[in-house]
Design an enzyme around this catalytic site. Structure first.
Site, short mmCIF file in Angstrom:
data_model
loop_
_atom_site.label_atom_id
_atom_site.label_comp_id
_atom_site.label_asym_id
_atom_site.label_seq_id
_atom_site.Cartn_x
_atom_site.Cartn_y
_atom_site.Cartn_z
N ARG A 1 -35.01 -36.99 2.12
CA ARG A 1 -35.91 -36.67 3.23
C ARG A 1 -37.26 -37.33 3.00
O ARG A 1 -37.85 -37.19 1.94
CB ARG A 1 -36.09 -35.15 3.35
CG ARG A 1 -36.93 -34.75 4.56
CD ARG A 1 -37.00 -33.25 4.72
NE ARG A 1 -37.83 -32.61 3.72
CZ ARG A 1 -38.31 -31.37 3.82
NH1 ARG A 1 -38.01 -30.65 4.88
NH2 ARG A 1 -39.05 -30.85 2.88
N THR B 1 -42.41 -37.96 7.39
CA THR B 1 -41.79 -37.80 8.72
C THR B 1 -40.76 -36.68 8.76
O THR B 1 -40.39 -36.23 9.83
CB THR B 1 -41.09 -39.10 9.13
OG1 THR B 1 -39.99 -39.35 8.23
CG2 THR B 1 -42.05 -40.28 9.06
N ASP C 1 -37.82 -25.90 -3.81
CA ASP C 1 -36.96 -27.08 -3.72
C ASP C 1 -35.71 -26.84 -4.55
O ASP C 1 -35.77 -26.77 -5.78
CB ASP C 1 -37.71 -28.32 -4.22
CG ASP C 1 -36.92 -29.60 -4.00
OD1 ASP C 1 -35.82 -29.73 -4.57
OD2 ASP C 1 -37.40 -30.46 -3.24
N ASP D 1 -34.90 -29.53 -7.30
CA ASP D 1 -35.77 -29.42 -8.48
C ASP D 1 -35.41 -28.23 -9.34
O ASP D 1 -35.39 -28.32 -10.57
CB ASP D 1 -37.24 -29.30 -8.02
CG ASP D 1 -37.80 -30.61 -7.51
OD1 ASP D 1 -37.13 -31.65 -7.68
OD2 ASP D 1 -38.89 -30.59 -6.92
#
Length: 210
Positions: A103, A107, A201, A204
């Protein structure tokens, strides 16, 4: 599109530990595997089967086995890879393909950087693994990728989802055969596109690169 949000105390308990920022990566990985197995049980309720006659120690009877062609499990790299073991434990005869997506943090749009899938997915049931359904960009792109290869029946399994992501997928897929299975539906997305309250995340936290 069909939406199923799992409602089970074991799932809620494991999600609570996943959300805790103090949970270390090894525990996070183990719980993710366990959660996915529980979610896969819900996601495979309509898996294709064919009848088979067997003989028990008492008599003959008719049962079922997983049908052909075999289901295809597709983790979205990298975070979806942490869900793969939990899925194939429940569905060991499935084949496995891979989609690598990232990703853009500005944006929020997904880009595909790798794929390893059969060229023809006609008549294949596909199970997509992606821990977080946030904006819906990566998952939506993966679903379109599978339909472009001929898939007609796609089930997406996510640990958490946001209402914005669910709405985006629903709008995108229309009346096509897509089943979305979530461990929980959270409140919203924040200004950075992260799920709230979420768990951070997932990639992560799975692999320790916070």
């Amino acid at each position: 599109m069909r939406l199923h949000v799992a409602d089970h105390p074991l799932i809620t308990h494991k999600l609570t530990v996943l959300r805790d920022e103090r949970t270390p990566s090894p525990v996070f990985r183990q719980l993710t595997e366990e959660l996915v197995t529980l979610l896969a049980y819900e996601a495979t309720r309509s898996v294709h089967v064919s009848p088979v006659e067997i003989r028990t120690p008492v008599t003959t009877t008719t049962g079922v086995r997983i049908g052909e062609p075999r289901p295809l499990v597709v983790p979205i790299l990298r975070a979806g890879l942490g869900m793969l073991e939990g899925m194939v434990k429940l569905l060991p005869t499935a084949e496995v393909g891979f989609l690598g997506m990232a990703r853009n943090e500005v944006t929020l749009e997904p880009t595909t950087y790798a794929e390893r899938l059969p060229e023809d997915l006609s008549d294949r049931q596909c199970f997509v693994l992606d821990p977080m359904l946030a904006t819906g960009g990566s998952l939506g792109a993966a679903i379109e990728f599978l339909f472009a290869r001929g898939a007609q029946d796609v089930t997406a399994i996510c640990i958490l989802g946001a209402p914005e992501g669910v709405a985006a997928i629903e709008k995108q897929v229309g009346d096509r055969e897509v089943h979305l299975v979530l461990g929980a539906l959270d409140e919203r997305l924040n200004e950075k596109g992260y799920i709230v309250p979420g768990l951070g995340d997932a990639g992560d936290r799975l692999y320790g690169t916070v």
